[in-house]
Design a protein around this motif. Structure first.
Motif, PDB file in Angstrom:
ATOM      1  N   PHE B 266       0.833  -1.199   0.000  1.00  0.00           N
ATOM      2  CA  PHE B 266       0.000   0.000   0.000  1.00  0.00           C
ATOM      3  C   PHE B 266       0.873   1.257   0.000  1.00  0.00           C
ATOM      4  CE2 PHE B 266      -3.130  -2.974   1.783  1.00  0.00           C
ATOM      5  CZ  PHE B 266      -4.174  -2.716   0.929  1.00  0.00           C
ATOM      6  N   GLY B 267       2.025   1.165   0.689  1.00  0.00           N
ATOM      7  CA  GLY B 267       2.948   2.291   0.703  1.00  0.00           C
ATOM      8  C   GLY B 267       3.483   2.587  -0.689  1.00  0.00           C
ATOM      9  N   LEU B 268       3.838   1.529  -1.414  1.00  0.00           N
ATOM     10  CA  LEU B 268       4.331   1.711  -2.776  1.00  0.00           C
ATOM     11  C   LEU B 268       3.254   2.301  -3.667  1.00  0.00           C
ATOM     12  CD1 LEU B 268       6.368  -1.557  -3.280  1.00  0.00           C
ATOM     13  CD2 LEU B 268       7.237   0.765  -3.409  1.00  0.00           C
ATOM     14  N   PHE B 274      -0.465   8.688  -5.056  1.00  0.00           N
ATOM     15  CA  PHE B 274      -0.750   9.943  -4.337  1.00  0.00           C
ATOM     16  C   PHE B 274       0.370  10.967  -4.528  1.00  0.00           C
ATOM     17  CE2 PHE B 274      -3.193   7.129  -1.210  1.00  0.00           C
ATOM     18  CZ  PHE B 274      -4.328   7.210  -1.991  1.00  0.00           C
ATOM     19  N   LEU B 275       1.625  10.520  -4.423  1.00  0.00           N
ATOM     20  CA  LEU B 275       2.723  11.480  -4.485  1.00  0.00           C
ATOM     21  C   LEU B 275       3.123  11.785  -5.923  1.00  0.00           C
ATOM     22  CD1 LEU B 275       5.053  10.428  -1.541  1.00  0.00           C
ATOM     23  CD2 LEU B 275       3.130  11.996  -1.575  1.00  0.00           C
ATOM     24  N   ASN B 276       3.390  10.732  -6.706  1.00  0.00           N
ATOM     25  CA  ASN B 276       3.946  10.995  -8.037  1.00  0.00           C
ATOM     26  C   ASN B 276       2.890  11.382  -9.058  1.00  0.00           C
ATOM     27  OD1 ASN B 276       6.380  10.427  -6.962  1.00  0.00           O
ATOM     28  ND2 ASN B 276       6.481   8.323  -7.755  1.00  0.00           N
ATOM     29  N   GLY B 289      -2.682   9.318   5.996  1.00  0.00           N
ATOM     30  CA  GLY B 289      -4.052   8.901   6.326  1.00  0.00           C
ATOM     31  C   GLY B 289      -4.717   8.212   5.148  1.00  0.00           C
ATOM     32  N   LEU B 290      -4.511   8.766   3.941  1.00  0.00           N
ATOM     33  CA  LEU B 290      -5.088   8.136   2.742  1.00  0.00           C
ATOM     34  C   LEU B 290      -4.573   6.706   2.596  1.00  0.00           C
ATOM     35  CD1 LEU B 290      -4.893  10.879  -0.032  1.00  0.00           C
ATOM     36  CD2 LEU B 290      -6.908  10.055   1.151  1.00  0.00           C
ATOM     37  N   THR B 291      -3.260   6.565   2.790  1.00  0.00           N
ATOM     38  CA  THR B 291      -2.643   5.243   2.637  1.00  0.00           C
ATOM     39  C   THR B 291      -3.201   4.274   3.673  1.00  0.00           C
ATOM     40  OG1 THR B 291      -0.684   6.507   2.090  1.00  0.00           O
ATOM     41  CG2 THR B 291      -0.430   4.136   2.298  1.00  0.00           C
ATOM     42  N   LEU B 292      -3.268   4.761   4.937  1.00  0.00           N
ATOM     43  CA  LEU B 292      -3.792   3.894   5.986  1.00  0.00           C
ATOM     44  C   LEU B 292      -5.260   3.573   5.736  1.00  0.00           C
ATOM     45  CD1 LEU B 292      -2.114   5.553   9.088  1.00  0.00           C
ATOM     46  CD2 LEU B 292      -1.450   3.464   7.935  1.00  0.00           C
ATOM     47  N   ILE B 363       6.144   6.944   2.081  1.00  0.00           N
ATOM     48  CA  ILE B 363       5.695   8.261   1.650  1.00  0.00           C
ATOM     49  C   ILE B 363       6.449   9.360   2.394  1.00  0.00           C
ATOM     50  CG2 ILE B 363       3.411   7.513   0.902  1.00  0.00           C
ATOM     51  CD1 ILE B 363       2.506   8.886   3.624  1.00  0.00           C
ATOM     52  N   GLY B 364       7.540   8.992   3.058  1.00  0.00           N
ATOM     53  CA  GLY B 364       8.443  10.004   3.610  1.00  0.00           C
ATOM     54  C   GLY B 364       8.025  10.562   4.951  1.00  0.00           C
ATOM     55  N   MET B 365       7.241   9.822   5.714  1.00  0.00           N
ATOM     56  CA  MET B 365       6.879  10.338   7.033  1.00  0.00           C
ATOM     57  C   MET B 365       7.943  10.011   8.080  1.00  0.00           C
ATOM     58  SD  MET B 365       2.765  10.197   7.407  1.00  0.00           S
ATOM     59  CE  MET B 365       2.736  11.177   8.894  1.00  0.00           C
ATOM     60  N   ASN B 366       9.141   9.628   7.608  1.00  0.00           N
ATOM     61  CA  ASN B 366      10.246   9.418   8.540  1.00  0.00           C
ATOM     62  C   ASN B 366      11.254  10.548   8.430  1.00  0.00           C
ATOM     63  OD1 ASN B 366      10.888   8.678   5.993  1.00  0.00           O
ATOM     64  ND2 ASN B 366      12.316   7.074   6.587  1.00  0.00           N
ATOM     65  N   ALA B 367      10.786  11.723   7.998  1.00  0.00           N
ATOM     66  CA  ALA B 367      11.682  12.862   7.863  1.00  0.00           C
ATOM     67  C   ALA B 367      12.017  13.424   9.238  1.00  0.00           C
ATOM     68  CB  ALA B 367      11.023  13.927   7.002  1.00  0.00           C
ATOM     69  N   PHE B 368      13.122  14.177   9.304  1.00  0.00           N
ATOM     70  CA  PHE B 368      13.490  14.809  10.569  1.00  0.00           C
ATOM     71  C   PHE B 368      12.798  16.159  10.622  1.00  0.00           C
ATOM     72  CE2 PHE B 368      16.368  17.672  12.861  1.00  0.00           C
ATOM     73  CZ  PHE B 368      16.238  17.105  14.107  1.00  0.00           C
TER      74      PHE B 368
END
Lengths: 265, 431
Positions: B266-268, B274-276, B289-292, B363-368
């Protein structure tokens, strides 16, 4: 005790309320009802008797198109209510069911208050414009079902909290509340004790004054007690239909006789 | 019937009920073995759970407190001038205060080492105080600031003073300074509210979960708002209205398959679509949230269908019998009765989504990110991804913080599951 009255009831001739001709019902590939012709008279209690699985409940459910809700069920033939074909595509089954009310085998009040149980039908059919009118319909219906005196002080109590017999009378009140012309009862007393059964039977006799009542029953005594007309079903066919007194005392068909004397069923 | 009774009374064989036979003994043994297996399985499960929680608590509990030092600071107007605010020599002022308490430290050569006792963020505590109230300039004020991670660990006993000096992050002199401060009663270890109120930071003593909690809140809100109505709608249609045929069977099978698809897939999908394709912002809780929601929807559909199925047909018949339309039956009777089951399923689905990490990483939610998201479209982390980031950080302080964050996550999970059980028991109706 009703035997005395049976004969005098028999001579009355009444207007025909519902007329069924050549009704066939199929469940998938099973031929459940085979060419049934029945006339249901107004202000009469008509009993459907027969062994389990003979199709009497199925036929009853054709009369208000409850079978429509079963996907694999198919009904052919004509059933008329006051001369109107109830299987006409223009007929809305929802409207039909308001005119042909139904009481089920197991008391099935909504898990709501007693008041809301009865008021639901009139509400969805728009029979009351004001709260006062609705209150009146509720009271009238509960009185009709001979349960008003028992519940008038606790109309807000949940309907599911009543005893079995009271629940069934509540269901009758609910069916009566939409102002039906025909009341269908599918073994209304099979889940009740003898006292509650007696109360409901008495009620059925009273309801005859205002409605045409069709009752499916397993109990031949009950059919003899409450009905004026009896139809005997066997293996999906209508074997015999006539005056209750005649069916029980002098049946024409040997199968009817076997059933009544307890040899089949 | 009749001949059975006859043979029973007149038959030659009579056995006592108290008499035990080999057959009965064997059956009893089989019963006992089955019970033993069951109890063993439950004990194993509980032991594993206990070990897990115990290890988390033992490493994580230190993160719930934080070493602070209380300093009497003379806000020197030479370093901090009102007209230059919010800039100023806050660090110098703090260091001066520390040095005044450490007579053996040389104000010139040891200034840097002394300064490192305090957290790098300590100066901002002072700055915020002064900016809020510039009249403090020129006065001596009392301020409590966090100490830096090595000294926090020292205070919490995670530094073994017996190890050779070269292998420690704090040398003997620094330990001496810290002990001096401690003896002076300036060191305290209060509850670490920063763990909840601070956002992420490079410095473990300042890092908190606020950003992750806010991100998770937005993501779960989005997930709920999308998956709940769509899931219930789909379930109602499939259960109550759809004709039962090959197509509906096919759809049903595929919904069950969908529930079993690994979350990383689902992340891929979210990354690609959603992103690209849609060009939605990267790292945003809304996209998370959309992904989840994609993952939660099958769970909700399955739970809702089960709840709808559990409503007795007699209620439907009753409503149909008084002339209710299909739609009135569903919305007036069936759905309200199914609601407790639906809510339970939804909460369990959301609890699953709460702990889901893989799709959020993609989807990059591990950013600092050092500030909490103010809208679902701002970049943010979520609880599980924050744990992922912290688990990857080398500083000693993050080890306990990772465990603490996991405990917070588990706390929310327990809370949500408890809520589901409560709702089920409270609103479950009997008929």
């Amino acid at each position: 005790m009703n035997d005395m009255r049976l004969t005098e009831r028999g001579v009355e001739t009444k207007q025909i309320k519902m007329k069924a001709r050549g009704v066939e019902v199929f469940y998938g590939d099973t031929h459940a009802i085979k060419s049934v012709d029945v006339d249901i008279e107004d202000h009469t209690v008509t009993a459907f008797i027969g062994p389990s699985g003979c199709g009497k409940s199925t036929f009853l459910r054709c009369l208000n198109r409850m079978n429509d809700t079963i996907d694999i069920c198919r009904v052919t033939g004509d059933i008329h209510l006051d001369g109107e074909d109830i299987y006409d595509p223009r007929i809305d089954p929802v409207q039909l069911r308001a005119k042909v009310g139904m009481v089920f085998q197991k008391p099935n009040p909504f898990p709501k208050s007693i008041y809301d149980n009865v008021a639901y039908g009139p509400k969805i059919h728009g029979l009351a414009r004001t709260k006062a009118e609705l209150d009146e319909i509720v009271e009238k219906s509960l009185r009709r079902a001979a349960i008003w005196n028992e519940v008038k002080d606790r109309l807000d109590a949940p309907g599911t909290g009543l005893s079995g017999g009271q629940q069934q009378r509540l269901c009758i009140a609910r069916a009566v509340a939409t102002g039906p012309e025909v009341l269908l009862m599918d073994e209304p007393c099979s889940a009740l004790d003898p006292i509650a059964t007696a109360q409901v039977e008495e009620l059925i006799d009273e309801l005859r004054q205002s409605y045409s009542v069709v009752i499916v029953t397993h109990s031949m005594q009950q059919a003899a007690r409450v009905s004026q007309k009896t139809a005997f079903f066997h293996l999906g066919t209508l074997v015999e239909f006539g005056e209750t007194s005649k069916i029980f005392t002098n049946p024409e068909d040997p199968r009817t006789e076997s059933y009544i004397t307890g040899r089949i069923g | 019937m009749a001949d059975i009774t006859n043979s029973g009374t007149g038959g030659p064989r009579k056995s006592s009920l108290t008499e035990s036979s080999a057959k009965i003994a064997k059956r009893k043994r089989a019963d006992l073995i089955l019970q033993g297996f069951g109890i063993g399985a439950i004990l194993t499960a509980f032991t594993v759970l206990f070990i897990l929680v115990a290890s988390l608590v033992s490493t994580g509990y230190t993160a719930f407190v934080q070493t602070h030092v209380t300093l009497q600071v003379f806000v020197d107007p030479a370093e901090v001038a009102e007209e230059r605010l919010p800039r100023g020599g806050f660090q110098e002022v703090l260091t001066a205060s520390l040095l005044s308490n450490l007579p053996d430290a040389d104000p010139e050569s040891d200034a840097r080492a002394v300064r490192n006792i305090l957290s790098n963020g300590a100066q901002f505590y002072l700055r915020d105080r002064i900016v809020a109230n510039p009249s403090l300039i020129g006065q001596t004020i009392s301020i409590t600031v966090p100490v830096s991670d090595p000294f926090d660990q020292l205070n919490k006993g995670n530094v073994d003073r017996a190890t050779p000096e070269a292998q420690r992050r704090v040398n003997d002199r620094e330990i001496g300074w810290f002990d001096a401060l401690d003896t002076a009663g300036m060191i305290a270890t209060p509850l670490n509210w920063g763990l909840i109120t601070n956002a992420d930071s490079r410095f473990p003593e300042l890092a908190g979960l606020r950003g992750a909690l806010v991100g998770t809140f937005w993501a779960l809100l989005t997930c709920f708002l999308i998956s709940f109505p769509i899931g219930i709608g789909a379930a109602i249609y499939l259960e109550e209205f759809a004709p039962k045929n090959k197509l509906s069977d096919f759809i049903e099978v595929n919904i069950n398959n969908l529930a079993a698809v690994p979350s990383v897939v689902f992340g891929l999908l979210a990354l690609a679509v959603f992103l690209n394709w849609f060009g939605l912002p990267r790292s945003a809780p809304f996209v998370g949230g959309l992904t989840l929601a994609l993952m939660t929807m099958p769970t909700i559909i399955i739970a809702t269908r089960a709840a709808l199925k559990a409503v007795p047909p007699s209620i439907r018949e009753a409503a149909l019998g008084v002339g209710a339309s299909k739609q009135q039956v569903v919305f007036g009777h069936v759905l309200p009765l199914a609601m407790p089951g639906i809510l339970t399923g939804t909460i369990i689905g959301l609890a699953q989504a709460l702990g889901e990490t893989a799709p959020l990483l993609l989807i990059g939610m591990n950013a600092f990110i050092t500030s909490a998201a103010s809208s679902p479209f701002d970049a943010s982390t979520a609880l599980p991804t924050q744990i992922f980031i912290w688990a990857d950080s080398p500083e000693r302080g993050f080890v306990s913080r990772t465990s603490a964050a996991i405990l917070v996550l588990l706390g929310f999970l327990v809370l949500m599951n408890g809520m589901a059980i409560y709702l089920r028991n409270k609103f479950e109706r009997r008929w």
